[in-house]
Design a protein around this motif. Structure first.
Motif, PDB file in Angstrom:
ATOM      1  N   GLY A  50       2.769   1.930  -1.455  1.00  0.00           N
ATOM      2  CA  GLY A  50       1.770   2.752  -0.817  1.00  0.00           C
ATOM      3  C   GLY A  50       0.968   3.616  -1.768  1.00  0.00           C
ATOM      4  O   GLY A  50       0.897   3.365  -2.985  1.00  0.00           O
ATOM      5  N   SER A  51       0.395   4.685  -1.221  1.00  0.00           N
ATOM      6  CA  SER A  51      -0.532   5.521  -1.995  1.00  0.00           C
ATOM      7  C   SER A  51       0.161   6.337  -3.081  1.00  0.00           C
ATOM      8  O   SER A  51      -0.518   6.973  -3.898  1.00  0.00           O
ATOM      9  CB  SER A  51      -1.291   6.460  -1.058  1.00  0.00           C
ATOM     10  OG  SER A  51      -0.417   7.382  -0.439  1.00  0.00           O
ATOM     11  N   GLN A  52       1.491   6.329  -3.122  1.00  0.00           N
ATOM     12  CA  GLN A  52       2.180   6.990  -4.218  1.00  0.00           C
ATOM     13  C   GLN A  52       1.769   6.408  -5.568  1.00  0.00           C
ATOM     14  O   GLN A  52       1.911   7.060  -6.607  1.00  0.00           O
ATOM     15  CB  GLN A  52       3.691   6.851  -4.040  1.00  0.00           C
ATOM     16  CG  GLN A  52       4.211   5.422  -4.188  1.00  0.00           C
ATOM     17  CD  GLN A  52       5.665   5.285  -3.794  1.00  0.00           C
ATOM     18  OE1 GLN A  52       5.990   5.231  -2.618  1.00  0.00           O
ATOM     19  NE2 GLN A  52       6.543   5.225  -4.780  1.00  0.00           N
ATOM     20  N   TYR A  53       1.253   5.187  -5.563  1.00  0.00           N
ATOM     21  CA  TYR A  53       0.838   4.529  -6.808  1.00  0.00           C
ATOM     22  C   TYR A  53      -0.653   4.697  -7.107  1.00  0.00           C
ATOM     23  O   TYR A  53      -1.149   4.156  -8.093  1.00  0.00           O
ATOM     24  CB  TYR A  53       1.178   3.036  -6.753  1.00  0.00           C
ATOM     25  CG  TYR A  53       2.664   2.756  -6.683  1.00  0.00           C
ATOM     26  CD1 TYR A  53       3.486   2.981  -7.776  1.00  0.00           C
ATOM     27  CD2 TYR A  53       3.240   2.278  -5.510  1.00  0.00           C
ATOM     28  CE1 TYR A  53       4.849   2.727  -7.711  1.00  0.00           C
ATOM     29  CE2 TYR A  53       4.601   2.026  -5.445  1.00  0.00           C
ATOM     30  CZ  TYR A  53       5.404   2.252  -6.542  1.00  0.00           C
ATOM     31  OH  TYR A  53       6.756   2.000  -6.475  1.00  0.00           O
ATOM     32  N   ASP A  54      -1.379   5.429  -6.254  1.00  0.00           N
ATOM     33  CA  ASP A  54      -2.811   5.625  -6.495  1.00  0.00           C
ATOM     34  C   ASP A  54      -3.046   6.480  -7.737  1.00  0.00           C
ATOM     35  O   ASP A  54      -2.465   7.565  -7.873  1.00  0.00           O
ATOM     36  CB  ASP A  54      -3.465   6.353  -5.310  1.00  0.00           C
ATOM     37  CG  ASP A  54      -3.623   5.467  -4.080  1.00  0.00           C
ATOM     38  OD1 ASP A  54      -3.331   4.266  -4.172  1.00  0.00           O
ATOM     39  OD2 ASP A  54      -4.040   6.001  -3.037  1.00  0.00           O
ATOM     40  N   PRO A  55      -3.915   6.053  -8.657  1.00  0.00           N
ATOM     41  CA  PRO A  55      -4.339   6.951  -9.742  1.00  0.00           C
ATOM     42  C   PRO A  55      -5.076   8.149  -9.158  1.00  0.00           C
ATOM     43  O   PRO A  55      -5.757   8.028  -8.135  1.00  0.00           O
ATOM     44  CB  PRO A  55      -5.282   6.076 -10.580  1.00  0.00           C
ATOM     45  CG  PRO A  55      -5.002   4.667 -10.166  1.00  0.00           C
ATOM     46  CD  PRO A  55      -4.546   4.729  -8.748  1.00  0.00           C
ATOM     47  N   LEU A  56      -4.953   9.301  -9.792  1.00  0.00           N
ATOM     48  CA  LEU A  56      -5.565  10.510  -9.243  1.00  0.00           C
ATOM     49  C   LEU A  56      -7.079  10.399  -9.127  1.00  0.00           C
ATOM     50  O   LEU A  56      -7.680  10.997  -8.234  1.00  0.00           O
ATOM     51  CB  LEU A  56      -5.188  11.720 -10.110  1.00  0.00           C
ATOM     52  CG  LEU A  56      -3.713  12.132 -10.071  1.00  0.00           C
ATOM     53  CD1 LEU A  56      -3.493  13.346 -10.970  1.00  0.00           C
ATOM     54  CD2 LEU A  56      -3.272  12.429  -8.655  1.00  0.00           C
ATOM     55  N   ASP A  57      -7.700   9.645 -10.013  1.00  0.00           N
ATOM     56  CA  ASP A  57      -9.152   9.527  -9.946  1.00  0.00           C
ATOM     57  C   ASP A  57      -9.600   8.409  -9.007  1.00  0.00           C
ATOM     58  O   ASP A  57     -10.794   8.196  -8.812  1.00  0.00           O
ATOM     59  CB  ASP A  57      -9.746   9.298 -11.340  1.00  0.00           C
ATOM     60  CG  ASP A  57      -9.296   7.987 -11.973  1.00  0.00           C
ATOM     61  OD1 ASP A  57      -8.209   7.479 -11.589  1.00  0.00           O
ATOM     62  OD2 ASP A  57     -10.004   7.472 -12.844  1.00  0.00           O
ATOM     63  N   LYS A  58      -8.619   7.692  -8.407  1.00  0.00           N
ATOM     64  CA  LYS A  58      -8.952   6.615  -7.472  1.00  0.00           C
ATOM     65  C   LYS A  58      -8.046   6.687  -6.240  1.00  0.00           C
ATOM     66  O   LYS A  58      -7.510   5.680  -5.777  1.00  0.00           O
ATOM     67  CB  LYS A  58      -8.857   5.256  -8.164  1.00  0.00           C
ATOM     68  CG  LYS A  58      -9.890   5.088  -9.276  1.00  0.00           C
ATOM     69  CD  LYS A  58      -9.835   3.740  -9.957  1.00  0.00           C
ATOM     70  CE  LYS A  58     -10.915   3.652 -11.050  1.00  0.00           C
ATOM     71  NZ  LYS A  58     -10.887   2.351 -11.748  1.00  0.00           N
ATOM     72  N   LEU A  59      -7.891   7.904  -5.716  1.00  0.00           N
ATOM     73  CA  LEU A  59      -7.099   8.072  -4.503  1.00  0.00           C
ATOM     74  C   LEU A  59      -7.714   7.250  -3.378  1.00  0.00           C
ATOM     75  O   LEU A  59      -8.931   7.190  -3.221  1.00  0.00           O
ATOM     76  CB  LEU A  59      -7.041   9.548  -4.104  1.00  0.00           C
ATOM     77  CG  LEU A  59      -6.276  10.485  -5.050  1.00  0.00           C
ATOM     78  CD1 LEU A  59      -6.403  11.929  -4.577  1.00  0.00           C
ATOM     79  CD2 LEU A  59      -4.810  10.079  -5.152  1.00  0.00           C
ATOM     80  N   GLY A  60      -6.855   6.626  -2.580  1.00  0.00           N
ATOM     81  CA  GLY A  60      -7.317   5.728  -1.532  1.00  0.00           C
ATOM     82  C   GLY A  60      -7.235   4.269  -1.922  1.00  0.00           C
ATOM     83  O   GLY A  60      -7.559   3.391  -1.120  1.00  0.00           O
TER      84      GLY A  60
END
Length: 432
Positions: A50-60
């Motif tokens: 899930g979104s736990q793996y989203d980079p901070l500059d590409k949330l979502g």
């Protein structure tokens, strides 16, 4: 006094006797329960990415990826895939949360192979066609623009960020306009290639099929999916309660109602505190006309259009919060009254009548929630997700009845500190 349900009723609930659980050689966990009272089947499940793996500059990114899975695959383009579902009267969809990418679908039992074939194609071989990705991006940006003007959404977004600073739970799973704009087709492809694996995938099927049929059909569709296991397991940072009370207002001009959230941390779903907290929450702000909170703030004082509490429990932590919709002129009075009610809740045990009514409500609503295939599938998926055990539903009535007034008070005091609450409102700008 709450009536004790018969042991026959407990045994009639879904449990180890009629739920089959099998782990395939490639790591996919399959759970199934037959129900031949309906000609349909329901399919639910998730992948642990899930979104736990989203980079901070590409949330979502995880959510974008999930929604793009059905936009085209190596075998089926967008229109073919959806025509196949529509022709069979079937459905299939994907979404994302912090821990997982979830999927759900339904079809006639005879069309389960079709549903599993399309699920397999979407999770294993999406192509992320450029035109479809851009259409989806436009839809996501529109949704985010609507969210930015929704007081309830903005209050919740701000509350989560304050309660879970520097933590995946405090970040928007849907991202923000600037992060969605940065996500490229190559990002979607890379996220899929890096995080989609059969290991840890859970699939639940409930309906007019035998366990043998389900396992054989899942094996046919997904049994040959092989991939190296993930090596970069995400470690969640520790969650700490607020050190002090925090107050924040999100100004939204041209709105006429203010949305209010007051709360703090709650127990995670599989913690022993969860059930006493859940029963306590029912008394505080759910039962009847929204519990004590609704009675005092809405019914007696007339300060809110609605006022209720909720307990949201996830894998590593949760939130315990009071939500209210108020006239902006009543905001400060509503905050004070809710805080006063929380102080009362942690200062004395709930009454015997309140506990008995809530216990009866919890036990009585359980069979009703299991009358449909989706209800049973959802319950089985949660038992697996939170490691509750296949006999959880059968043990549930006894566990509910074992909760005491003293336990509820102890758990309330452990989590609800009236002097350390997050208070967030969103609506018309505050008058200075």
């Amino acid at each position: 006094m709450t009536a004790i349900p018969s042991s026959e009723m407990w045994r009639s609930l879904p449990g180890p006797e009629d739920i089959t659980r099998v782990e395939l050689p490639n790591g996919i966990v399959v759970l199934t329960r037959s129900n031949f009272n309906s000609a349909s089947v329901v399919l639910n499940g998730y992948l642990p990415c899930g979104s736990q793996y989203d980079p901070l500059d590409k949330l979502g990114l995880a959510g974008f990826t999930a929604r793009a899975l059905m936009r085209g695959t190596a075998r089926y383009d967008f229109h073919t895939l959806h025509d196949m579902l529509e022709s069979a009267g079937a459905s299939l969809g994907f979404s994302a949360n912090v821990h997982t990418i979830t999927f759900g679908g339904r079809a006639l039992a005879e069309d389960l192979p079709l549903l599993l074939n399309l699920l397999s194609s979407c999770v294993r071989e999406p192509t992320f066609p450029t035109e479809q990705v851009e259409r989806l991006r436009a839809q996501l940006l529109t949704s985010l623009a609507i969210r930015a003007q929704d007081p309830a959404e903005m209050a919740e977004l701000t509350f989560d960020a304050l309660l879970f600073p520097d933590h995946p739970y405090g970040r928007s799973e849907d991202g923000y306009p600037e992060t969605i704009q940065k996500i490229t087709r190559e990002d979607l492809m890379a996220f899929h290639q890096e995080h989609f694996r059969p290991q840890g995938m859970v699939l639940v099927v409930v309906g007019a099929v035998t366990a043998e049929e389900v396992i054989a059909q899942v094996n046919t569709a997904l049994g040959d999916w092989l991939a190296a296991p993930l090596t970069n397991e995400e470690n969640f940072p520790a969650v700490k309660p607020p050190a002090q009370s925090v107050r924040q207002h999100v100004p939204l001009p041209d709105k006429v109602q203010t949305e209010l959230i007051i709360g703090t941390l709650g127990p995670k779903r599989n913690h022993p505190d969860y059930l006493p907290a859940s029963l306590g929450n029912n008394i505080l702000g759910q039962f009847g006309m929204m519990g004590r909170i609704g009675e005092v703030v809405r019914e007696k004082a007339g300060l809110a259009y609605y006022a209720m509490s909720s307990l949201n429990a996830w894998m590593v932590a949760g939130s315990w919060e009071v939500n209210a919709g108020v006239n902006p002129a009543n905001l400060e009075r509503a905050i004070a009254l809710i805080q006063e009610e929380i102080r009362r809740f942690v200062s004395e045990p709930v009454s015997e009548e309140e506990l008995s009514d809530s216990q009866s409500h919890f036990i009585g609503r359980l069979p009703l929630s299991l009358e449909s295939n989706p209800g049973v599938a959802g319950a089985i998926l949660n038992m697996e997700r939170f490691n509750l055990g296949l006999d959880y539903l059968q043990r549930y009535p006894q566990q509910v009845l074992a909760v005491t007034r003293e336990q509820i008070l102890e758990v309330a005091r452990r989590y609800l500190d009236p002097e350390r609450l997050i208070v967030v409102s969103a609506g018309p700008p505050l008058e200075s």
